[in-house]
Write an enzyme that holds these catalytic residues in place. Structure first.
Site, PDB file in Angstrom:
ATOM      1  N   THR A  83      74.846  26.307  26.681  1.00  0.00           N
ATOM      2  CA  THR A  83      75.502  27.146  27.678  1.00  0.00           C
ATOM      3  C   THR A  83      76.790  27.734  27.128  1.00  0.00           C
ATOM      4  O   THR A  83      77.457  27.120  26.307  1.00  0.00           O
ATOM      5  CB  THR A  83      75.848  26.258  28.893  1.00  0.00           C
ATOM      6  OG1 THR A  83      74.654  25.672  29.384  1.00  0.00           O
ATOM      7  CG2 THR A  83      76.504  27.065  29.994  1.00  0.00           C
TER       8      THR A  83
ATOM      9  N   ASP B  65      73.189  22.398  35.736  1.00  0.00           N
ATOM     10  CA  ASP B  65      74.543  22.323  36.284  1.00  0.00           C
ATOM     11  C   ASP B  65      75.289  23.646  36.242  1.00  0.00           C
ATOM     12  O   ASP B  65      76.263  23.835  36.980  1.00  0.00           O
ATOM     13  CB  ASP B  65      75.355  21.295  35.495  1.00  0.00           C
ATOM     14  CG  ASP B  65      75.604  21.744  34.066  1.00  0.00           C
ATOM     15  OD1 ASP B  65      74.628  22.066  33.365  1.00  0.00           O
ATOM     16  OD2 ASP B  65      76.769  21.789  33.646  1.00  0.00           O
TER      17      ASP B  65
ATOM     18  N   THR C 265      78.765  21.819  28.928  1.00  0.00           N
ATOM     19  CA  THR C 265      77.564  22.219  28.210  1.00  0.00           C
ATOM     20  C   THR C 265      76.749  20.962  27.920  1.00  0.00           C
ATOM     21  O   THR C 265      77.280  19.858  27.927  1.00  0.00           O
ATOM     22  CB  THR C 265      77.920  22.947  26.899  1.00  0.00           C
ATOM     23  OG1 THR C 265      76.726  23.450  26.291  1.00  0.00           O
ATOM     24  CG2 THR C 265      78.623  22.034  25.920  1.00  0.00           C
TER      25      THR C 265
ATOM     26  N   GLY D 177      72.306  19.361  31.755  1.00  0.00           N
ATOM     27  CA  GLY D 177      72.908  19.639  33.046  1.00  0.00           C
ATOM     28  C   GLY D 177      72.722  18.559  34.085  1.00  0.00           C
ATOM     29  O   GLY D 177      73.597  18.335  34.932  1.00  0.00           O
TER      30      GLY D 177
END
Length: 326
Positions: A184, A215, A235, A238
């Protein structure tokens, strides 16, 4: 008026002046010590994102604009395989995107399981600014994006499609998540006015089950900003951030006096203590406080984060739990 009364009033007046001068001096000193503006973001692809965010911040722009414009860079880059266009699809071959954004006034917007829109972070901002809601998902999110003037396009690049086909042919269908496939981008910025904002956007875990949401679009799990204290973004896997509301935890630890570095470490340790097999997963946090201090911590080695401020740009390695326990 008695001499005692006059003395008391004089003392009170002088005390008030002293208190005002002291508070003013402390305020000036605090302003001098604050490292602002500054932007930090996860992973090496944060360097290009920070560059664009810094252009906003360096022109006295708002942190909210900086983080939106910054993360749009990896969203549009087909070589960043875990964010936006070119991101890995789910197990059915569909690219589904999640994102959220949060400003200094606790306003926030989010989209999840969004398909066909290259810039979910900008749709999330529209949710924040144009609706009474925080989150829109799936078809509803796409319909809203179209109403707001966004265009639908195919986000599955030829390379991503080939990787997905190779994965299906390999027979690894049950292996939904590993420690490499969910990088992410999360970004935090402190602007020259001393205000914080954050953004987080992802295509999620590669070859995830259809409908899975991690997440990244969840306020408190993948991102949280409190303008009195600081912000955090995450990151990694999640589900683990969701179970601990990890980014809210990092910010609350900073509220209790922890530095950004200490807060990230304590949050990772909180997760690890609840997992017998924590070494099989990756979780990483970055955090930024109101003084412009920052920190990062993760489970696995290999996590890095990008920083840009008046001292220049740099890529730092995040300290990791395995490096300390092994």
């Amino acid at each position: 008026m008695t001499a005692t009364r006059r003395s008391f009033l004089r003392f009170s007046f002088l005390s008030g002046i002293f208190a005002t001068l002291t508070a003013s001096s402390q305020s000036v000193l605090a302003a001098q010590k604050t490292n602002k503006p500054i932007v930090i973001s996860t992973w090496e692809h944060g360097l290009a994102a920070n560059k664009i965010a810094w252009q906003v911040l360096n022109n006295s722009g708002r942190a909210l604009d900086a983080v939106e414009q910054g993360v749009r860079v990896p969203e549009a880059d087909p070589n960043v395989r875990t964010v936006g266009y070119g991101g890995y699809p789910d197990s059915e071959g569909n690219v589904t995107l999640d994102a959220c954004i949060m400003d200094e006034n606790m306003n926030c917007g989010s989209v999840a399981y969004l398909q066909g829109i290259k810039h979910p972070i900008s749709v999330a901002r529209k949710v924040m600014e144009e609706t009474p809601h925080v989150m829109l998902v799936g078809q509803g999110a796409q319909d809203f994006a179209l109403q707001q003037g966004f265009d639908i396009q195919d986000l599955l690049t030829p390379q991503a499609k080939k990787d997905w086909q190779d994965w299906r042919a390999s027979g690894q269908g049950k292996k939904q998540i590993n420690i490499e496939n969910h990088d992410t981008i999360g970004m935090l910025a402190l602007d020259s006015q001393g205000n914080l904002s954050g953004a987080c956007t992802t295509s999620g875990a590669a070859y995830k089950l259809p409908g899975r949401v991690g997440d990244s679009p969840i306020i408190g799990a993948g991102l949280y900003v409190d303008n009195e204290v600081g912000g955090a973004t995450a990151t990694g896997m999640g589900e683990l951030m969701m179970k601990t509301v990890g980014c809210h935890l990092v910010v609350e630890l900073m509220r209790q006096g922890a530095s950004p570095q200490e807060a990230c470490k304590k949050a990772v340790e909180r997760i690890a203590t609840r997992l017998d097999n924590f070494a099989e997963f990756q979780v990483g946090f970055i955090a930024l406080n109101k003084a412009g201090e920052y920190g990062a911590y993760c489970i696995q080695p290999g996590f890095n984060y990008a920083v840009q401020d008046s001292n220049g740009t740099r890529l730092n390695d995040g300290k990791n739990l395995l490096g300390e326990v092994l």
